[in-house]
Scaffold this active site. Sequence first.
Site, PDB file in Angstrom:
ATOM      1  CG  HIS A 267      40.771 -75.053 -96.234  1.00  0.00           C
ATOM      2  ND1 HIS A 267      40.073 -74.019 -96.045  1.00  0.00           N
ATOM      3  CD2 HIS A 267      41.428 -75.445 -97.028  1.00  0.00           C
ATOM      4  CE1 HIS A 267      39.800 -74.217 -97.349  1.00  0.00           C
ATOM      5  NE2 HIS A 267      40.774 -75.606 -97.382  1.00  0.00           N
ATOM      6  CG  HIS A 306      39.170 -65.363 -97.650  1.00  0.00           C
ATOM      7  ND1 HIS A 306      39.545 -65.552 -98.429  1.00  0.00           N
ATOM      8  CD2 HIS A 306      38.501 -66.737 -96.743  1.00  0.00           C
ATOM      9  CE1 HIS A 306      39.369 -66.325 -99.205  1.00  0.00           C
ATOM     10  NE2 HIS A 306      38.574 -66.930 -98.213  1.00  0.00           N
ATOM     11  CG  ASP A 364      34.411 -71.678 -92.749  1.00  0.00           C
ATOM     12  OD1 ASP A 364      33.174 -72.078 -93.045  1.00  0.00           O
ATOM     13  OD2 ASP A 364      34.934 -71.227 -92.883  1.00  0.00           O
TER      14      ASP A 364
HETATM   15  N1  CMC Z   1      40.479 -62.448 -85.328  1.00  0.00           N
HETATM   16  C1  CMC Z   1      41.158 -61.495 -85.330  1.00  0.00           C
HETATM   17  N2  CMC Z   1      42.418 -61.077 -86.034  1.00  0.00           N
HETATM   18  C2  CMC Z   1      42.665 -61.675 -87.968  1.00  0.00           C
HETATM   19  C3  CMC Z   1      42.278 -62.533 -87.953  1.00  0.00           C
HETATM   20  C4  CMC Z   1      40.746 -62.868 -87.226  1.00  0.00           C
HETATM   21  N3  CMC Z   1      39.629 -63.878 -87.523  1.00  0.00           N
HETATM   22  N4  CMC Z   1      42.452 -62.947 -89.605  1.00  0.00           N
HETATM   23  C5  CMC Z   1      43.053 -62.224 -89.923  1.00  0.00           C
HETATM   24  N5  CMC Z   1      43.864 -61.357 -88.589  1.00  0.00           N
HETATM   25  C6  CMC Z   1      45.083 -60.680 -88.799  1.00  0.00           C
HETATM   26  C7  CMC Z   1      46.348 -61.022 -88.422  1.00  0.00           C
HETATM   27  O1  CMC Z   1      46.138 -61.477 -86.987  1.00  0.00           O
HETATM   28  C8  CMC Z   1      47.002 -59.919 -89.209  1.00  0.00           C
HETATM   29  O2  CMC Z   1      47.107 -59.105 -87.858  1.00  0.00           O
HETATM   30  P1  CMC Z   1      49.119 -58.420 -87.613  1.00  0.00           P
HETATM   31  O3  CMC Z   1      48.625 -57.536 -89.142  1.00  0.00           O
HETATM   32  O4  CMC Z   1      48.170 -56.429 -87.040  1.00  0.00           O
HETATM   33  O5  CMC Z   1      49.402 -58.947 -87.805  1.00  0.00           O
HETATM   34  C9  CMC Z   1      45.996 -59.179 -89.396  1.00  0.00           C
HETATM   35  O6  CMC Z   1      45.097 -59.391 -89.469  1.00  0.00           O
HETATM   36  C10 CMC Z   1      46.050 -60.451 -91.474  1.00  0.00           C
HETATM   37  O7  CMC Z   1      45.681 -62.011 -91.343  1.00  0.00           O
HETATM   38  P2  CMC Z   1      46.992 -62.933 -92.264  1.00  0.00           P
HETATM   39  O8  CMC Z   1      47.209 -63.941 -91.015  1.00  0.00           O
HETATM   40  O9  CMC Z   1      48.080 -62.325 -92.039  1.00  0.00           O
HETATM   41  O10 CMC Z   1      46.044 -62.970 -93.020  1.00  0.00           O
HETATM   42  P3  CMC Z   1      46.095 -64.383 -93.783  1.00  0.00           P
HETATM   43  O11 CMC Z   1      45.386 -63.845 -95.550  1.00  0.00           O
HETATM   44  O12 CMC Z   1      47.464 -65.494 -93.430  1.00  0.00           O
HETATM   45  O13 CMC Z   1      44.791 -65.536 -92.557  1.00  0.00           O
HETATM   46  C11 CMC Z   1      43.488 -66.741 -92.464  1.00  0.00           C
HETATM   47  C12 CMC Z   1      43.661 -65.894 -93.658  1.00  0.00           C
HETATM   48  C13 CMC Z   1      41.357 -66.883 -92.997  1.00  0.00           C
HETATM   49  C14 CMC Z   1      43.962 -68.282 -92.426  1.00  0.00           C
HETATM   50  C15 CMC Z   1      42.451 -65.395 -91.341  1.00  0.00           C
HETATM   51  O14 CMC Z   1      41.495 -64.666 -91.167  1.00  0.00           O
HETATM   52  C16 CMC Z   1      42.254 -66.887 -90.019  1.00  0.00           C
HETATM   53  O15 CMC Z   1      42.948 -67.155 -89.088  1.00  0.00           O
HETATM   54  N6  CMC Z   1      40.591 -65.842 -89.564  1.00  0.00           N
HETATM   55  C17 CMC Z   1      40.473 -67.784 -88.720  1.00  0.00           C
HETATM   56  C18 CMC Z   1      39.399 -68.978 -89.831  1.00  0.00           C
HETATM   57  C19 CMC Z   1      38.853 -68.539 -90.642  1.00  0.00           C
HETATM   58  O16 CMC Z   1      37.700 -68.006 -89.743  1.00  0.00           O
HETATM   59  N7  CMC Z   1      39.009 -68.950 -92.096  1.00  0.00           N
HETATM   60  C20 CMC Z   1      38.151 -69.434 -92.697  1.00  0.00           C
HETATM   61  C21 CMC Z   1      38.441 -68.767 -93.942  1.00  0.00           C
HETATM   62  S1  CMC Z   1      37.121 -68.949 -95.063  1.00  0.00           S
HETATM   63  C22 CMC Z   1      36.529 -70.665 -95.339  1.00  0.00           C
HETATM   64  C23 CMC Z   1      37.472 -71.060 -96.403  1.00  0.00           C
HETATM   65  O17 CMC Z   1      37.982 -71.048 -97.984  1.00  0.00           O
HETATM   66  O18 CMC Z   1      38.293 -72.374 -95.946  1.00  0.00           O
END
Ligand code: CMC
Length: 429
Positions: A267, A306, A364
């Site tokens: 987050h 996201h 971010d």
């Molecule tokens: N790098 C590499 N792979 C990723 C990333 C990433 N940053 N984000 C998602 N994926 C992959 C994930 O491994 C999954 O792959 P697969 O389908 O093969 O299993 C797929 O994309 C879908 O991801 P998810 O984890 O199901 O997506 P989510 O909606 O649960 O998570 C998130 C969203 C923001 C937690 C995640 O994208 C993440 O951890 N990003 C990096 C951290 C980040 O930048 N966070 C800031 C968010 S914006 C500011 C805020 O609102 O707080």
Amino acid sequence: MENNRKVTLTYNDGKDNLEMPVLKGTLGPDVVDIRAFSKTGMFTFDPGFLATASCESQITFIDGDLGQLYYRGYPIEQLAAKSDYLEVCYLLLNGELPTAEERKVFERGIMRHNMLHDQLMSLFKGFRRDAHPMAVMVGVVGALSAFYHDSLDINNPEHRKISAHRLIAKLPNIAAQAYRYNKGLPFSYPKNGLTYAENFLHMMFSTPCEEYKVNKTLALALDRIFTLHADHEQNASTSTVRLAGSSGANPFACIAAGIACLWGPSHGGANEAVLKMLDEIGSVENVPAFMEGVKNKTHKLMGFGHRVYKNMDPRAAIMKETCDEVLNELGLHNDPKFKLAMALEKIALEDPYFIERKLYPNVDFYSGIVLSAIGIPVSMFTPIFALARTVGWISHWAEMIADPAMKIGRPRQLYTGAQRRDYIPQEQR
Ligand code: CMC
């Protein structure tokens, strides 16, 4: 809100069908009202709220497919270009943009509350000097509840308003003092007459020995960062504040809960994680190897992806422009970190792994580079996110408390633990 559409749930075991109304918002997808489902003796199962609207709200709208973000109906691009953070605060709290007179009164109200109770300053000194400023903020903001509890009736709209003003006013001060305590600098005081962002820079960087001159371009960039982070509908920390507040808890304690949730690297902690990641990668030659690791899921590309945006995060697009402005102002355009970030972004946007998963840069990815150029230390990135998001949290809290239909938040579960069993005395185990 309700239209004629219904969703019918059919069972394959002969049980009666259940008809559920479909609700229509002013924007965004329709929502199936499953409240009647609770009477069937079953629950819905949706870990992580992938398919669940947790509440009704009139504050912020996101279209994740189109990459749109509106505060009270106003597109973020227009607010970032034409408004400023304090006006955005008024808008989020009150639903409308202020007139000149309303703006003046609001600003005065915020200024009046920006000092910290002297007793609160002793609390900072109870923390280790090397404590992360977010840990200090969780503690100090939570402690505000001790200062404003007996006098606070959350059912009184005027009291809710004063609490919101206190929080918006004091958070920059608390964040700045958390930093100063960590650096061993003497505590500083706000200086009215400066803008909200200028005042924050002044509280962070002024010393008793010489006048601190605020760079207007950098203060404007910081103000824009505040605006971009002011609200983001029902994200994890806002939902935390709502859930904590649904029990009728003290709003200052609820905001401390929101700060705790924001701290996580998935987050608000991501802006700090982006800078650490850039440091680890080191230089452009190491990008391909790093990207291999991302695709093998050894690590994530921080600042990408996201839950809601499956297109460019509109805040990221604005932040990229701000990044350009700040680096130009400071003559840092050849900054190796910025170049590295651009190389990562280019590769990621062209790579099938990211395209297939609709992973785009989020806010971010750039905010850390801008903050770092402004001279903000990495450990203060998330506290800055927290101080900017406070207005969103308290607006949602106030909206929830004012709603006569409010209920305590109480999710249920799919239990997969042990069956009933009898206690075994220790000597027989
Ligand atoms: N790098 C590499 N792979 C990723 C990333 C990433 N940053 N984000 C998602 N994926 C992959 C994930 O491994 C999954 O792959 P697969 O389908 O093969 O299993 C797929 O994309 C879908 O991801 P998810 O984890 O199901 O997506 P989510 O909606 O649960 O998570 C998130 C969203 C923001 C937690 C995640 O994208 C993440 O951890 N990003 C990096 C951290 C980040 O930048 N966070 C800031 C968010 S914006 C500011 C805020 O609102 O707080």
